[in-house]
Design an enzyme around this catalytic site. Structure first.
Site, PDB file in Angstrom:
ATOM      1  N   GLU A 279       0.102  -1.102   6.369  1.00 40.50           N
ATOM      2  CA  GLU A 279       0.670  -0.882   6.393  1.00 40.50           C
ATOM      3  C   GLU A 279       1.544   0.633   7.200  1.00 40.50           C
ATOM      4  OE1 GLU A 279       5.067   0.852   7.715  1.00 40.50           O
ATOM      5  OE2 GLU A 279       3.681   1.290   6.518  1.00 40.50           O
TER       6      GLU A 279
ATOM      7  N   ASP B  67       0.712  -1.432   0.096  1.00 41.19           N
ATOM      8  CA  ASP B  67      -0.098   0.266   0.153  1.00 41.19           C
ATOM      9  C   ASP B  67       0.594   0.946  -0.255  1.00 41.19           C
ATOM     10  OD1 ASP B  67       0.917  -0.371   2.675  1.00 41.19           O
ATOM     11  OD2 ASP B  67      -1.085   0.576   3.498  1.00 41.19           O
TER      12      ASP B  67
END
Ligand SMILES: [Zn+2]
Length: 383
Positions: A135, A73
């Site tokens: 994350e 991400d």
């Protein structure tokens, strides 16, 4: 050869808009298909809503092995002004521009570009590719995957977290705790403020107390390895009130503590609660008995401190030729791996100064350095 492959793979990865709020399944499917093309099976650890997945793939056989870990991400581009399309990899002046190039699709591209090399000879111990999601939102995504290490997923003996460190070896980072404090007061007509309890005014006093606590911490803690060398407290969001002629009933503040590894969590919210109980709530309750100040913990990311004589740190130092380690103030998944009994180290291409920024880039030189690092890792696992 592998530089071209790394660039092509990075272009593919950047093309998937994997902003944390969006699904990452297209990127994961691409990686899964790519690995399958090299005869490597992947295990997906999917989120409860099924929108996102972590990927775990092993090359080689046997216990232990080295984990190469990256998050898929990236942060939003909203409000940023970019010279070129953030989701189209663009090379200019030896730099590869695009959202996530630095943080941290560059590392993932290098790992994938090295798969052919990983497979060209027998490895003494396996290489595990670990790709996570979410994350950037409290390292939430990788946790269910980490929970399975040593159960149905192999537990690496060392994990290299390829966050952008300019290929420096990082063996510690701070802890993050995010909180939401909600003030509940009492509404009244703004012409008669004494009949109400102004939640925004109370929140302002709480913010003042957080700033006072922050200053006190800054004057007492000192770990010169970190920049700044103390734990920090920062208010990031405030939301309250409905109209200018109404005494506001509620106000919410969101704030964060980034603490030095050895500082126990929870001290700042306790201090804030004691301040509210002593200095604010008695007068609030005189007007509104149900008035309250509540603080909830939202997310926390553990600090990372590599164990003394950590295998992971020793490996990264040997591969980079570094004779010293450094620390960083941003948080990563490394603390979660370390807590789960996988010695971790942070070392990856790109400079954190470009992460999250407009015109994010990773330099071609950093990609080359990372490819060399992975080549040397392979040689070491083959010898
Ligand atoms: Zn990152």
């Amino acid at each position: 050869m592998s530089l071209k492959e790394a660039k092509d793979l990075l272009a593919k990865l950047v093309g998937f808009d994997t902003t944390s709020a969006k699904p990452n399944l297209d990127l994961i499917a691409f990686v899964q298909y790519y690995l399958a093309g090299h005869g490597i099976a992947s295990t997906l650890v999917t989120s409860t809503d099924g929108d996102k997945a972590n990927l775990y793939a092993t090359i080689g056989e046997g216990p232990g092995g080295i984990g190469l870990s990256g998050h898929s991400d990236c942060v939003p581009v909203t409000g940023q002004s970019w010279t070129s399309d953030p989701f189209t990899l663009t090379e200019r002046d030896g730099r590869l521009y695009g959202r996530g190039t630095c943080d941290m699709k560059g590392f993932i591209a290098c790992v994938l570009a090295s798969v052919k090399l990983f497979k060209t000879g027998a490895l003494k111990e396996p290489i595990h590719i670990i790709i996570s999601y979410d994350e950037e939102v409290g390292c939430a995504g990788v946790r269910p995957l980490i929970a399975r290490l040593g159960a149905d997923l192999p537990r690496p003996r060392a994990v290299i977290v390829g966050e952008p460190t300019s290929m420096q070896v990082i063996d510690a980072h701070k802890r993050i705790d995010a909180y939401r404090t909600t003030v509940t007061g009492k509404e009244a007509h703004s012409s008669l403020p004494s009949l109400g309890v102004n939640a925004i005014s109370v929140a302002a006093e709480l913010i003042g107390e957080l700033d006072r606590v922050a200053a006190e911490i800054a004057s007492t803690e000192n770990d010169p390895r970190f920049e700044p060398p103390y734990s920090t407290v920062s208010v990031g969001m405030i939301d309250g009130g409905t109209a200018v002629n109404i005494v506001p009933k509620s106000c919410e503040i969101r704030w964060q503590v980034r603490s030095l590894p050895r500082v126990p969590a929870g001290q700042v919210p306790n201090t804030l609660a004691a301040f509210a109980e002593r200095a604010l709530l008695p007068k609030m309750r005189k007007v509104a008995p149900a008035a309250s100040v509540e603080t909830e913990s939202q997310t926390s990311v553990p600090a990372f401190t590599a164990a003394p004589q950590s295998d992971a740190v020793a490996l990264a130092m040997a591969l980079t030729g570094a004779n010293r380690t450094s620390v960083v103030s941003y948080a990563t998944e490394a603390g979660l791996f370390e807590e789960a009994g996988c010695p971790a180290v942070i070392c990856g291409p790109g400079d954190i100064a470009q992460a999250h920024a407009a015109d994010e880039f990773v330099s071609v030189a950093q990609i080359e350095a990372c490819l060399k690092f992975l080549e040397d890792l392979t040689a070491r696992l083959r010898a």
